[in-house]
Design a protein around this motif. Sequence first.
Motif, short mmCIF file in Angstrom:
data_model
loop_
_atom_site.label_atom_id
_atom_site.label_comp_id
_atom_site.label_asym_id
_atom_site.label_seq_id
_atom_site.Cartn_x
_atom_site.Cartn_y
_atom_site.Cartn_z
N LEU A 158 0.82 -1.21 0.00
CA LEU A 158 0.00 0.00 0.00
C LEU A 158 0.86 1.26 0.00
O LEU A 158 0.34 2.35 -0.04
N LYS A 159 2.19 1.05 0.11
CA LYS A 159 3.14 2.15 0.30
C LYS A 159 2.63 3.49 -0.22
O LYS A 159 2.73 3.81 -1.40
N ALA A 160 2.10 4.28 0.67
CA ALA A 160 1.49 5.54 0.27
C ALA A 160 2.52 6.66 0.40
O ALA A 160 3.43 6.58 1.22
N PRO A 161 2.38 7.71 -0.40
CA PRO A 161 3.26 8.86 -0.22
C PRO A 161 2.94 9.54 1.11
O PRO A 161 1.84 9.40 1.63
N SER A 162 3.91 10.26 1.67
CA SER A 162 3.63 10.93 2.94
C SER A 162 2.64 12.07 2.72
O SER A 162 2.50 12.59 1.62
N ARG A 163 2.01 12.44 3.80
CA ARG A 163 0.87 13.36 3.70
C ARG A 163 1.36 14.81 3.74
O ARG A 163 2.20 15.17 4.55
N GLY A 164 0.80 15.63 2.90
CA GLY A 164 1.11 17.06 2.94
C GLY A 164 0.43 17.70 4.14
O GLY A 164 -0.46 17.11 4.74
N ALA A 231 0.10 -2.92 7.61
CA ALA A 231 -0.79 -2.20 6.70
C ALA A 231 -0.91 -0.74 7.11
O ALA A 231 -0.92 0.16 6.26
N ALA A 232 -0.97 -0.48 8.42
CA ALA A 232 -1.05 0.90 8.91
C ALA A 232 0.22 1.67 8.57
O ALA A 232 0.17 2.83 8.16
N HIS A 233 1.37 0.98 8.71
CA HIS A 233 2.64 1.62 8.35
C HIS A 233 2.70 1.95 6.88
O HIS A 233 3.07 3.04 6.48
N ALA A 235 0.39 2.37 4.79
CA ALA A 235 -0.55 3.41 4.39
C ALA A 235 -0.15 4.78 4.96
O ALA A 235 -0.80 5.77 4.72
N ARG A 236 0.95 4.78 5.73
CA ARG A 236 1.39 5.99 6.44
C ARG A 236 0.24 6.62 7.21
O ARG A 236 -0.09 7.80 7.07
N ALA A 237 -0.38 5.78 7.99
CA ALA A 237 -1.56 6.21 8.74
C ALA A 237 -1.19 7.23 9.81
O ALA A 237 -0.10 7.19 10.37
N ASP A 238 -2.11 8.16 10.06
CA ASP A 238 -1.94 9.10 11.17
C ASP A 238 -2.50 8.50 12.46
O ASP A 238 -2.09 8.90 13.54
N LEU A 239 -3.45 7.62 12.31
CA LEU A 239 -3.92 6.90 13.49
C LEU A 239 -4.55 5.57 13.09
O LEU A 239 -4.99 5.39 11.96
N PHE A 240 -4.52 4.67 14.06
CA PHE A 240 -4.92 3.29 13.82
C PHE A 240 -5.97 2.91 14.87
O PHE A 240 -5.75 3.08 16.06
N VAL A 241 -7.12 2.45 14.38
CA VAL A 241 -8.21 2.09 15.30
C VAL A 241 -8.65 0.65 15.01
O VAL A 241 -9.17 0.36 13.93
N SER A 242 -8.41 -0.25 15.96
CA SER A 242 -8.83 -1.63 15.81
C SER A 242 -10.20 -1.80 16.46
O SER A 242 -10.45 -1.28 17.54
N LEU A 243 -11.12 -2.48 15.76
CA LEU A 243 -12.51 -2.57 16.21
C LEU A 243 -12.86 -4.00 16.64
O LEU A 243 -12.67 -4.95 15.87
N ALA A 344 2.10 -0.61 16.54
CA ALA A 344 2.63 0.33 15.55
C ALA A 344 3.16 1.52 16.31
O ALA A 344 2.45 2.48 16.56
N ALA A 345 4.43 1.45 16.70
CA ALA A 345 4.96 2.37 17.71
C ALA A 345 4.80 3.84 17.34
O ALA A 345 4.51 4.66 18.19
N ASP A 346 4.99 4.18 16.06
CA ASP A 346 4.99 5.60 15.73
C ASP A 346 3.61 6.10 15.28
O ASP A 346 3.48 7.21 14.82
N ILE A 347 2.60 5.27 15.37
CA ILE A 347 1.26 5.68 14.99
C ILE A 347 0.35 5.58 16.21
O ILE A 347 0.26 4.51 16.81
N PRO A 348 -0.31 6.68 16.62
CA PRO A 348 -1.24 6.57 17.74
C PRO A 348 -2.25 5.46 17.45
O PRO A 348 -2.90 5.48 16.41
N SER A 349 -2.33 4.50 18.37
CA SER A 349 -3.13 3.30 18.11
C SER A 349 -4.01 2.99 19.30
O SER A 349 -3.55 2.99 20.43
N VAL A 350 -5.28 2.71 19.03
CA VAL A 350 -6.18 2.28 20.10
C VAL A 350 -7.03 1.11 19.60
O VAL A 350 -7.19 0.92 18.39
N LEU A 351 -7.52 0.35 20.55
CA LEU A 351 -8.42 -0.75 20.23
C LEU A 351 -9.74 -0.44 20.94
O LEU A 351 -9.77 -0.21 22.14
#
Length: 399
Positions: A158-164, A231-233, A235-243, A344-351
């Motif tokens: 999914l390697k996404a470009p970084s976000r502007g 996958a979160a990495h 996608a260069r996610a800003d946050l990760f929410v597991s449901l 995902a250490a560098d992405i704020p993550s909650v479940l």
Amino acid sequence: MSRILAGFFGLFLAHAAVAQDLGGRAMFVAGGIADARNGAELTLDLSQGVPWRAFTLTDPPRLVLDFREVDWTGADSKAMVHSDAVKTLRMGPFSAGWSRLVAVLNAPMLIDRAGMRVDDASGRAALAITLRGATVEDMRASSGAPRDPRWDLPQVTLKAPSRGADAPLRIVLDPGHGGIDPGAERGGVQEAELMLTFARELRDVLRRAGFAVMLTRDDDVFISLEGRVAAAHDARADLFVSLHADAIEEGIAHGASVYMLDENASDAASAALAERHDRDDILAGLDLSGSDDRIADVLLDIARLDNSPRSLSLARHLLGGIENAVGEVHKRPLRRAGFSVLKAADIPSVLIELGFLSTARDRTNLQDPYWRAGMAAGIRDGIAAWAIEDAALARLRRQ
Ligand SMILES: [Zn+2]
């Protein structure tokens, strides 16, 4: 040395046209595992031949069978076990175009013989695998997840470009469980299916609010906990929410709660929940040996120094939003546990545990589209409030 028994490629290629006519998917007809001389024998009758492979894994000892592809409808995993050699049997979709069967064994065993016979007249296939008792050392020496380009699972790319700076916040939603791992099941409701439904609804709500949203799975497929983090990495996610909407074995609990990663679980129930999710990966036939090495842990700890306050703030805003929207949360709504999916250490993550399938009231709520719409709005409001605060803090940090 790893010992893998695979079959059917030649036949599959020779009869590709036939296989295509049949949709390339075999139906489960009958099967089971019974005691046999010096071990056990697994037999499976399928409506047609399909490519397959078999291998073993240790810690705990497991037999894993992969197929392309078997529809397990009608297979009753409990009724199929007629041998004390097998602790649990599980099967289901694994990844797109893949099916898997995993037998967790009570003692070390080796694959002795394995073969698939296809009846010329009917086209039906019969797979037989014999297992024999072995020492721990022998099983370890011949076990391991095979590496074979013909079989390797497609990697998530999914390697996404970084976000502007002005681009929308990127959120990765992770519907828990899936495929061979159904998650909690109570009163005819399955956690994996329900979480996918909710994740799709939440995705729409968040997109309407201007967020960019991706799902770790948009289908009934299995994804490892590590795969979800990756996958979160990517996608260069800003946050990760597991449901999730798990079940608890004892006591009564209701209402939503939000979990953050912590090596020290806040209570025994949280620890048990995190452990159960890791165990689901084992039951799904993943080779977890060596996946949690020490260096990675140290790096995670360093990165977490900055990340943990951001995850804590996200968790608090989410609970505020949810309580506003649905009127209640769990009596101790903010919890900590060592969930692998939150690593995902560098992405704020909650479940988020939306509720408990083991509680009738929560189960009714979770099945109610209106209640779910309220929950989705609460999560949206929580994320929006967090995003404003987080951006302000980021500006302060840069000054
Ligand atoms: Zn769950």
